[in-house]
Design a protein around this motif. Sequence first.
Motif, PDB file in Angstrom:
ATOM      1  N   ALA A  69      -2.484  -7.725  -7.013  1.00 22.04           N
ATOM      2  CA  ALA A  69      -1.953  -6.612  -6.274  1.00 22.04           C
ATOM      3  C   ALA A  69      -0.745  -6.614  -5.787  1.00 22.04           C
ATOM      4  CB  ALA A  69      -3.161  -6.163  -5.120  1.00 22.04           C
ATOM      5  N   TYR A  70      -0.414  -7.950  -5.108  1.00 23.69           N
ATOM      6  CA  TYR A  70       0.800  -7.683  -4.391  1.00 23.69           C
ATOM      7  C   TYR A  70       2.019  -7.899  -5.176  1.00 23.69           C
ATOM      8  CZ  TYR A  70      -1.471  -9.214   0.183  1.00 23.69           C
ATOM      9  OH  TYR A  70      -2.423  -9.622   1.211  1.00 23.69           O
ATOM     10  N   TYR A  71       1.709  -8.142  -6.413  1.00 25.48           N
ATOM     11  CA  TYR A  71       2.777  -8.098  -7.557  1.00 25.48           C
ATOM     12  C   TYR A  71       2.969  -6.693  -7.976  1.00 25.48           C
ATOM     13  CZ  TYR A  71       6.122  -9.046 -11.111  1.00 25.48           C
ATOM     14  OH  TYR A  71       7.179  -9.048 -11.837  1.00 25.48           O
ATOM     15  N   LEU A  72       1.925  -6.028  -8.556  1.00 26.25           N
ATOM     16  CA  LEU A  72       2.253  -4.904  -9.117  1.00 26.25           C
ATOM     17  C   LEU A  72       2.056  -3.657  -8.295  1.00 26.25           C
ATOM     18  CD1 LEU A  72      -0.568  -2.737  -9.898  1.00 26.25           C
ATOM     19  CD2 LEU A  72      -1.405  -5.004 -11.263  1.00 26.25           C
ATOM     20  N   VAL A  73       1.702  -3.677  -7.057  1.00 27.01           N
ATOM     21  CA  VAL A  73       1.477  -2.580  -6.160  1.00 27.01           C
ATOM     22  C   VAL A  73       2.969  -2.229  -5.951  1.00 27.01           C
ATOM     23  CG1 VAL A  73       1.039  -1.524  -4.068  1.00 27.01           C
ATOM     24  CG2 VAL A  73      -0.871  -2.341  -5.531  1.00 27.01           C
ATOM     25  N   PRO A  74       3.927  -2.964  -5.242  1.00 30.54           N
ATOM     26  CA  PRO A  74       5.150  -2.488  -5.016  1.00 30.54           C
ATOM     27  C   PRO A  74       6.036  -2.107  -6.328  1.00 30.54           C
ATOM     28  CG  PRO A  74       4.547  -4.480  -4.076  1.00 30.54           C
ATOM     29  CD  PRO A  74       3.479  -4.333  -5.184  1.00 30.54           C
ATOM     30  N   GLU A  75       5.793  -2.454  -7.511  1.00 33.34           N
ATOM     31  CA  GLU A  75       6.462  -2.132  -8.476  1.00 33.34           C
ATOM     32  C   GLU A  75       6.027  -0.691  -9.174  1.00 33.34           C
ATOM     33  OE1 GLU A  75       7.544  -5.368 -11.195  1.00 33.34           O
ATOM     34  OE2 GLU A  75       7.504  -3.784 -13.050  1.00 33.34           O
ATOM     35  N   GLU A  76       4.805  -0.514  -8.982  1.00 34.13           N
ATOM     36  CA  GLU A  76       4.270   0.974  -9.259  1.00 34.13           C
ATOM     37  C   GLU A  76       4.521   1.955  -8.076  1.00 34.13           C
ATOM     38  OE1 GLU A  76       1.753   2.099 -11.924  1.00 34.13           O
ATOM     39  OE2 GLU A  76       3.045   0.640 -12.901  1.00 34.13           O
ATOM     40  N   ALA A  77       4.387   1.490  -7.117  1.00 33.00           N
ATOM     41  CA  ALA A  77       4.717   2.336  -5.832  1.00 33.00           C
ATOM     42  C   ALA A  77       6.347   2.642  -5.706  1.00 33.00           C
ATOM     43  CB  ALA A  77       4.134   1.677  -4.605  1.00 33.00           C
ATOM     44  N   GLU A  78       7.051   1.744  -6.378  1.00 31.83           N
ATOM     45  CA  GLU A  78       8.635   1.738  -6.135  1.00 31.83           C
ATOM     46  C   GLU A  78       9.017   1.600  -4.722  1.00 31.83           C
ATOM     47  OE1 GLU A  78       9.498   5.221  -8.258  1.00 31.83           O
ATOM     48  OE2 GLU A  78       9.579   4.267 -10.120  1.00 31.83           O
ATOM     49  N   THR A  79       8.296   0.857  -4.163  1.00 37.71           N
ATOM     50  CA  THR A  79       8.512   0.405  -2.698  1.00 37.71           C
ATOM     51  C   THR A  79       8.268  -1.059  -2.599  1.00 37.71           C
ATOM     52  OG1 THR A  79       8.577   1.279  -0.410  1.00 37.71           O
ATOM     53  CG2 THR A  79       6.722   1.393  -1.792  1.00 37.71           C
ATOM     54  N   GLU A  80       8.907  -1.514  -1.312  1.00 28.79           N
ATOM     55  CA  GLU A  80       8.753  -2.953  -0.863  1.00 28.79           C
ATOM     56  C   GLU A  80       7.172  -2.865  -0.308  1.00 28.79           C
ATOM     57  OE1 GLU A  80       9.970  -5.475  -1.590  1.00 28.79           O
ATOM     58  OE2 GLU A  80      12.310  -4.978  -1.877  1.00 28.79           O
ATOM     59  N   LEU A  81       6.670  -3.957  -0.419  1.00 32.10           N
ATOM     60  CA  LEU A  81       5.492  -4.183   0.314  1.00 32.10           C
ATOM     61  C   LEU A  81       5.507  -3.704   1.836  1.00 32.10           C
ATOM     62  CD1 LEU A  81       2.697  -5.121  -0.614  1.00 32.10           C
ATOM     63  CD2 LEU A  81       3.193  -7.589   0.265  1.00 32.10           C
ATOM     64  N   HIS A  82       4.164  -3.040   2.108  1.00 36.13           N
ATOM     65  CA  HIS A  82       4.506  -2.843   3.776  1.00 36.13           C
ATOM     66  C   HIS A  82       4.694  -4.101   4.573  1.00 36.13           C
ATOM     67  CE1 HIS A  82       3.362  -0.674   7.284  1.00 36.13           C
ATOM     68  NE2 HIS A  82       2.525  -1.631   7.696  1.00 36.13           N
ATOM     69  N   SER A  83       3.975  -5.297   4.421  1.00 32.16           N
ATOM     70  CA  SER A  83       4.114  -6.102   5.275  1.00 32.16           C
ATOM     71  C   SER A  83       4.195  -7.586   4.606  1.00 32.16           C
ATOM     72  CB  SER A  83       3.226  -6.365   6.589  1.00 32.16           C
ATOM     73  OG  SER A  83       3.499  -7.636   7.361  1.00 32.16           O
ATOM     74  N   PRO A  84       5.212  -8.105   3.865  1.00 30.46           N
ATOM     75  CA  PRO A  84       5.134  -9.260   3.335  1.00 30.46           C
ATOM     76  C   PRO A  84       4.519 -10.487   4.187  1.00 30.46           C
ATOM     77  CG  PRO A  84       7.288  -8.434   2.958  1.00 30.46           C
ATOM     78  CD  PRO A  84       6.554  -7.456   3.933  1.00 30.46           C
ATOM     79  N   LYS A  85       5.063 -10.480   5.449  1.00 30.59           N
ATOM     80  CA  LYS A  85       4.601 -11.475   6.449  1.00 30.59           C
ATOM     81  C   LYS A  85       3.194 -11.629   6.580  1.00 30.59           C
ATOM     82  CE  LYS A  85       8.601 -11.965   9.277  1.00 30.59           C
ATOM     83  NZ  LYS A  85       9.514 -11.723  10.266  1.00 30.59           N
ATOM     84  N   LEU A  86       2.594 -10.515   6.751  1.00 27.85           N
ATOM     85  CA  LEU A  86       0.981 -10.282   6.945  1.00 27.85           C
ATOM     86  C   LEU A  86       0.513 -10.911   5.492  1.00 27.85           C
ATOM     87  CD1 LEU A  86      -1.523  -9.255   8.152  1.00 27.85           C
ATOM     88  CD2 LEU A  86      -1.262  -7.050   7.083  1.00 27.85           C
ATOM     89  N   ALA A  87       0.924 -10.557   4.234  1.00 29.70           N
ATOM     90  CA  ALA A  87       0.367 -11.188   3.220  1.00 29.70           C
ATOM     91  C   ALA A  87       0.216 -12.528   3.196  1.00 29.70           C
ATOM     92  CB  ALA A  87       1.235 -10.576   1.894  1.00 29.70           C
TER      93      ALA A  87
END
Lengths: 458, 128
Positions: A69-87
């Motif tokens: 999910a962390y890999y494909l969601v940003p690519e599909e949503a065309e934006t950076e992850l909301h919070s990489p630190k939280l991840a």
Amino acid sequence: MQYKSQAVAKPYFIAALALFVAQILFGLIMGLQYVWGDFLFPHIPFNVARMVHTNALIVWLLMGFMGAAYYLVPEEAETELHSPKLAIALFWIFLVAAGLTVVGYLTVPYATLAKVTGNDLLPTMGREFLEQPLLTKAGIVVVALAFLFNITMTILKGRKTAINTVLLLGLWGLAVMFLFSFYNPDNLVKDKFYWWWVVHLWVEGVWELILGAILAFVLIKITGVDREVIEKWLYVIITLTLVTGIIGTGHHYYWIGTPEYWQVWGSIFSALEPIPFFAMTLFAFNMVNRRRREHPNKAATLWALGTGVMAFLGAGVWGFLHTLAPVNFYTHGTQITAAHGHMAFYGAYVMVNLTIISYAMPLMRGRAANSNKSQVTEMWGFWLMTVSIVFITLFLTAAGILQVWLQRVSDNPMPFMMAQDQASLFYWLREWTGVVFLVGLVVYLASFFIKGEEKAAA
Amino acid sequence: MNGTRPADGQGLAVAAESLYLANLLLAPGLAFAAIAWLWVTRRAGAPPLARCHLDQAFFVSLWGGVLLAVFSAAFVLLGGLHWKWTWVLVILYFTCAHSALVLFGILGLARAMAGQPYVYPLIGPRRG
């Protein structure tokens, strides 16, 4: 890799693979205990080895799903992850909680573990696959909610695609269904009834949505087929999954004290459950046949095709084999169930995790695909593990048929342990095949360290 | 590597492969009758792609019938219904053979849907 924050998937994938190794080692221990009962007793009794084997599987698959999910969601949503630190923080919390739980299983008697972790406050332990202490279960909920917050916020601020939506639906479903693990009524019928809402509605419900979304993402990337075509397939597959899988839960309600009509409903709908896996196989091969590009990552393509085939065989065919109530009357809870469980979990969820890992890891390491030498090694791992699991399934099926005959069909039924003794040849064969599986896993892991001429990432 | 326009004879090819799978999964015998009817009436004037899939579906269905029915029956006749190993062998054999035939059928249907020819491994006729 298009977005920097996708890199948070890497530790999830690495930890998932480490837990995969642990799962297989404990599988081998308990496989040996089938034929050599005192092996490692009293240090690792069978019930503990089994608990670690199944729990490690669940946790590593969840780790893999989160990484995916962390890999494909940003690519599909065309934006950076909301919070990489939280991840990253959630990764460590989840890993430490999983590690402590396993240490607890291995070092403290289960009853003591229940006592010291507050099971008296809200009894949830002691049920197959949901053996985790209350604290661990609460931790899973916290991690899942924070993870879903992170993923949902990312999707909300970016592009909404069918893949992201289906993935999100699957992940939310996973979290919601897990809440039933906290409901543990005194009535044993009700207990089992809702227990299946976690177990069945995970693996034959919401997890299939996650599987479909991951497979669709990888197939778009490696085949170059139009997104619209792949998304239409995805919709068909998830519809078939939910239509058959939800009422298909009834195949677990035949003999637990629920009304008899479940034998009819469960038989009809679960007989239809192979259809989404059939569609998935057709989908994967159809997309690869219609591909518009030759992706350099051949290993990922192999894993994607293998997922369809093995999921169809393990979940579809081996599920159908014993799902009709008149058949299940004889086969319930025998080694036939174990055979189905092994190939279904491997074919559907292990392989889809290895598919996304195979696709994403080279990209996260700065290349489109690993070197040819590395990919050939990875494919050796694929074949060794896949052929091994086929034979493990066949040997367990043979043991199961023998068990049914000796214990349940014969004019002079044998007691359980005597019937088990008769099947020992198959247990030995299963154990040796398990060793080959471990070799395949080692070969697969070795492929990560093999260098050579690599294709640069675009 | 195909575009979106259907290839010549693709519809018939897909129908043949679908009927092959239906014969194994839904309506044994009835679906084979439909394949046989298509093979007899449509094969001569069919484009090469359709002819290939019709031939494959027709002959592999025949082979499949032999593999599933005849061999299983032979095992039962030889071993008898009251021997545990008969059941172990027959159930394992039937499940594996049937699954393999279905899987090859899925591959055949995927090829037909992509407008490509297909030859079933081992038992598919080599000449289109």
